[in-house]
Design a protein around this motif. Sequence first.
Motif, PDB file in Angstrom:
ATOM      1  N   GLU A   1       0.826  -1.208   0.000  1.00 42.88           N
ATOM      2  CA  GLU A   1       0.000   0.000   0.000  1.00 42.88           C
ATOM      3  C   GLU A   1       0.856   1.253   0.000  1.00 42.88           C
ATOM      4  N   THR A   2       0.226   2.358  -0.351  1.00 36.79           N
ATOM      5  CA  THR A   2       0.984   3.592  -0.467  1.00 36.79           C
ATOM      6  C   THR A   2       0.091   4.792  -0.193  1.00 36.79           C
ATOM      7  N   THR A   3       0.710   5.879   0.220  1.00 37.05           N
ATOM      8  CA  THR A   3      -0.020   7.132   0.416  1.00 37.05           C
ATOM      9  C   THR A   3       0.689   8.193  -0.419  1.00 37.05           C
ATOM     10  N   LEU A   4       0.005   8.721  -1.417  1.00 35.74           N
ATOM     11  CA  LEU A   4       0.662   9.597  -2.388  1.00 35.74           C
ATOM     12  C   LEU A   4      -0.016  10.966  -2.477  1.00 35.74           C
ATOM     13  N   TYR A   5       0.777  11.921  -2.916  1.00 34.05           N
ATOM     14  CA  TYR A   5       0.290  13.252  -3.284  1.00 34.05           C
ATOM     15  C   TYR A   5       0.675  13.468  -4.727  1.00 34.05           C
ATOM     16  N   LEU A   6      -0.276  13.834  -5.560  1.00 31.26           N
ATOM     17  CA  LEU A   6       0.076  14.170  -6.941  1.00 31.26           C
ATOM     18  C   LEU A   6       0.294  15.673  -6.990  1.00 31.26           C
ATOM     19  N   ILE A   7       1.497  16.070  -7.367  1.00 38.47           N
ATOM     20  CA  ILE A   7       1.854  17.489  -7.326  1.00 38.47           C
ATOM     21  C   ILE A   7       2.245  17.978  -8.712  1.00 38.47           C
ATOM     22  N   GLY A   8       1.577  19.018  -9.157  1.00 38.96           N
ATOM     23  CA  GLY A   8       1.888  19.639 -10.446  1.00 38.96           C
ATOM     24  C   GLY A   8       2.265  21.082 -10.211  1.00 38.96           C
ATOM     25  N   PRO A   9       2.607  21.811 -11.304  1.00 40.96           N
ATOM     26  CA  PRO A   9       3.068  23.187 -11.111  1.00 40.96           C
ATOM     27  C   PRO A   9       2.006  24.064 -10.457  1.00 40.96           C
ATOM     28  N   ASP A  10       0.716  23.753 -10.718  1.00 37.99           N
ATOM     29  CA  ASP A  10      -0.290  24.672 -10.167  1.00 37.99           C
ATOM     30  C   ASP A  10      -1.344  23.962  -9.319  1.00 37.99           C
ATOM     31  N   GLY A  11      -0.948  22.919  -8.677  1.00 36.31           N
ATOM     32  CA  GLY A  11      -1.923  22.294  -7.794  1.00 36.31           C
ATOM     33  C   GLY A  11      -1.400  21.000  -7.212  1.00 36.31           C
ATOM     34  N   SER A  12      -2.144  20.494  -6.248  1.00 36.84           N
ATOM     35  CA  SER A  12      -1.754  19.196  -5.714  1.00 36.84           C
ATOM     36  C   SER A  12      -3.006  18.448  -5.299  1.00 36.84           C
ATOM     37  N   GLU A  13      -2.894  17.147  -5.294  1.00 39.73           N
ATOM     38  CA  GLU A  13      -4.052  16.310  -4.978  1.00 39.73           C
ATOM     39  C   GLU A  13      -3.607  15.222  -4.016  1.00 39.73           C
ATOM     40  N   PRO A  14      -4.070  15.266  -2.769  1.00 36.19           N
ATOM     41  CA  PRO A  14      -3.702  14.180  -1.868  1.00 36.19           C
ATOM     42  C   PRO A  14      -4.552  12.955  -2.179  1.00 36.19           C
ATOM     43  N   TRP A  15      -3.922  11.809  -2.258  1.00 38.89           N
ATOM     44  CA  TRP A  15      -4.672  10.572  -2.483  1.00 38.89           C
ATOM     45  C   TRP A  15      -4.739   9.825  -1.153  1.00 38.89           C
ATOM     46  N   PRO A  16      -5.870   9.181  -0.888  1.00 42.74           N
ATOM     47  CA  PRO A  16      -5.933   8.393   0.348  1.00 42.74           C
ATOM     48  C   PRO A  16      -5.023   7.180   0.247  1.00 42.74           C
ATOM     49  N   LYS A  17      -4.762   6.546   1.385  1.00 40.98           N
ATOM     50  CA  LYS A  17      -3.963   5.320   1.369  1.00 40.98           C
ATOM     51  C   LYS A  17      -4.674   4.288   0.512  1.00 40.98           C
ATOM     52  N   MET A  18      -3.951   3.664  -0.382  1.00 38.83           N
ATOM     53  CA  MET A  18      -4.566   2.688  -1.287  1.00 38.83           C
ATOM     54  C   MET A  18      -3.504   1.683  -1.716  1.00 38.83           C
ATOM     55  N   SER A  19      -3.931   0.614  -2.388  1.00 40.26           N
ATOM     56  CA  SER A  19      -2.960  -0.364  -2.863  1.00 40.26           C
ATOM     57  C   SER A  19      -2.151   0.268  -3.997  1.00 40.26           C
ATOM     58  N   LYS A  20      -0.942  -0.247  -4.210  1.00 41.09           N
ATOM     59  CA  LYS A  20      -0.104   0.296  -5.283  1.00 41.09           C
ATOM     60  C   LYS A  20      -0.767   0.063  -6.646  1.00 41.09           C
ATOM     61  N   ARG A  21      -1.527  -1.015  -6.758  1.00 44.40           N
ATOM     62  CA  ARG A  21      -2.283  -1.254  -7.988  1.00 44.40           C
ATOM     63  C   ARG A  21      -3.321  -0.171  -8.226  1.00 44.40           C
ATOM     64  N   GLU A  22      -4.063   0.145  -7.168  1.00 43.81           N
ATOM     65  CA  GLU A  22      -5.073   1.202  -7.298  1.00 43.81           C
ATOM     66  C   GLU A  22      -4.405   2.521  -7.623  1.00 43.81           C
ATOM     67  N   ALA A  23      -3.257   2.783  -6.988  1.00 42.13           N
ATOM     68  CA  ALA A  23      -2.536   4.033  -7.264  1.00 42.13           C
ATOM     69  C   ALA A  23      -2.125   4.063  -8.740  1.00 42.13           C
ATOM     70  N   GLY A  24      -1.722   2.914  -9.275  1.00 40.91           N
ATOM     71  CA  GLY A  24      -1.358   2.831 -10.691  1.00 40.91           C
ATOM     72  C   GLY A  24      -2.545   3.201 -11.564  1.00 40.91           C
ATOM     73  N   ARG A  25      -3.702   2.663 -11.213  1.00 42.69           N
ATOM     74  CA  ARG A  25      -4.904   2.946 -12.016  1.00 42.69           C
ATOM     75  C   ARG A  25      -5.293   4.414 -11.897  1.00 42.69           C
ATOM     76  N   ARG A  26      -5.145   4.971 -10.690  1.00 39.96           N
ATOM     77  CA  ARG A  26      -5.519   6.376 -10.516  1.00 39.96           C
ATOM     78  C   ARG A  26      -4.578   7.289 -11.301  1.00 39.96           C
ATOM     79  N   LEU A  27      -3.303   6.945 -11.299  1.00 40.06           N
ATOM     80  CA  LEU A  27      -2.369   7.755 -12.084  1.00 40.06           C
ATOM     81  C   LEU A  27      -2.740   7.688 -13.566  1.00 40.06           C
TER      82      LEU A  27
END
Length: 410
Positions: A363-389
């Motif tokens: 499992e992983t807890t990620l933040y997607l960060i771009g030049p003009d924003g960020s999106e915290p993702w809840p804790k999820m499986s690495k597979r789910e994180a792959g799909r969300r990305l």
Amino acid sequence: MLDGKRILLVVAGGIAAYKTLELIRRLRERGAGVRAVLTRAGAEFVTPLSLAALTGDKVYGELFDLTDEAEMGHIQLSRDADLLVVAPATADIMAKLASGRADDLASTALLATDKPVLMAPAMNVRMWEHPATRDNHATLRRRGTLFVGPNQGDMACGEYGFGRMAEPEEILAAIAGHFAAAGRLAGRRALVTSGPTFEPLDPVRFLGNRSSGRQGHAIAEALAAAGAETTLVTGPVALPDPPGVATVHVETAEEMLAACRAALPAEVAVCAAAVADWRPARKAEQKLKKDGGGAPPVALVANPDILASLAAAGPQRPALVVGFAAETENLEAHARAKLAKKGCDWILANDVSPQTGTFGGAETTLYLIGPDGSEPWPKMSKREAGRRLVDRIAERLGGAEGARLPGAAQ
Ligand code: C5P
């Protein structure tokens, strides 16, 4: 909406099989072709005649039925399908697929396929909650089997809880959702790095790290599942090559960089590898010997930064370059600094403090960060994180000019 899609429908033994008849009708109304495999137990609940009438095709039953094998072998059945749907999926058929057993036509077709499989479980609540079924469900999900339901409600056996098969409408939506998602990155090329690098000191020793490669591999698999022509360049890991992905195995950072360059052009590059920052300045020709005194001095030199090189690849630069930042504190600030330093478009900031168990874990807890924003993702499986990305990548590549990060500060 499902025109020309070919569904191989496995009907296993459960009272919910009567709802599967309605599912077939709706699938065919939407233009899908349906071919049915009926298990022996399934035939106790619905008749081959009903299935044949609704599918407009022969119904397949026994593995060793010579007529069936002559007309349509079990391998051909799944080869001819775009998606395998198991409805109802009993505890038994989940257990068979999880353990790789193949003792009838349905389980053999499921084991012999490389096509996506969607299961709609239906069983008594205690069977659903049994640790064996929980394990089988987790195993199948980990391997990529898709699930719809089960739902909570009154059950035919008089109990209440999870175990009711999803309604035909929901199964239909899951099937349509799968096909919509599957084509999102069709015609795009993607490059992913994964795993550690091993930097040799001599023919048997190396400097390396504990990266498992799970996140990078999951991203490559999700990109391929969305239709992208995907190359995965991976360091040494104990994971199987993801299905549908052209996988290049390398050891060192220099080899990884060369393999990445060879995989260009690509529209998207995701650098998830834990590349060694330094390598021994020279690799000894022969195994270093202990005799002769103290420890050998090891001079280190910097490795190439693969992410930064891809982000600065001129006309070859992928339209979207994504890096990772493993941090233990000040996640966003450190990730923003990395975004600028590496010249990439997005950073997935990863909280790898020891208590999160992220490094090497599932499992992983990620933040997607771009030049003009960020999106915290809840804790999820690495597979789910792959799909969300991949969802975000598809929105960005397919989207309007200057597409913003979803959820970004406006
Ligand atoms: O600089 P740092 O290692 O913290 O940056 C992490 C990001 O940079 C990751 O995306 C990693 O894959 C990438 N990286 C790389 N080549 C290196 C070092 C890091 O691609 N030599």
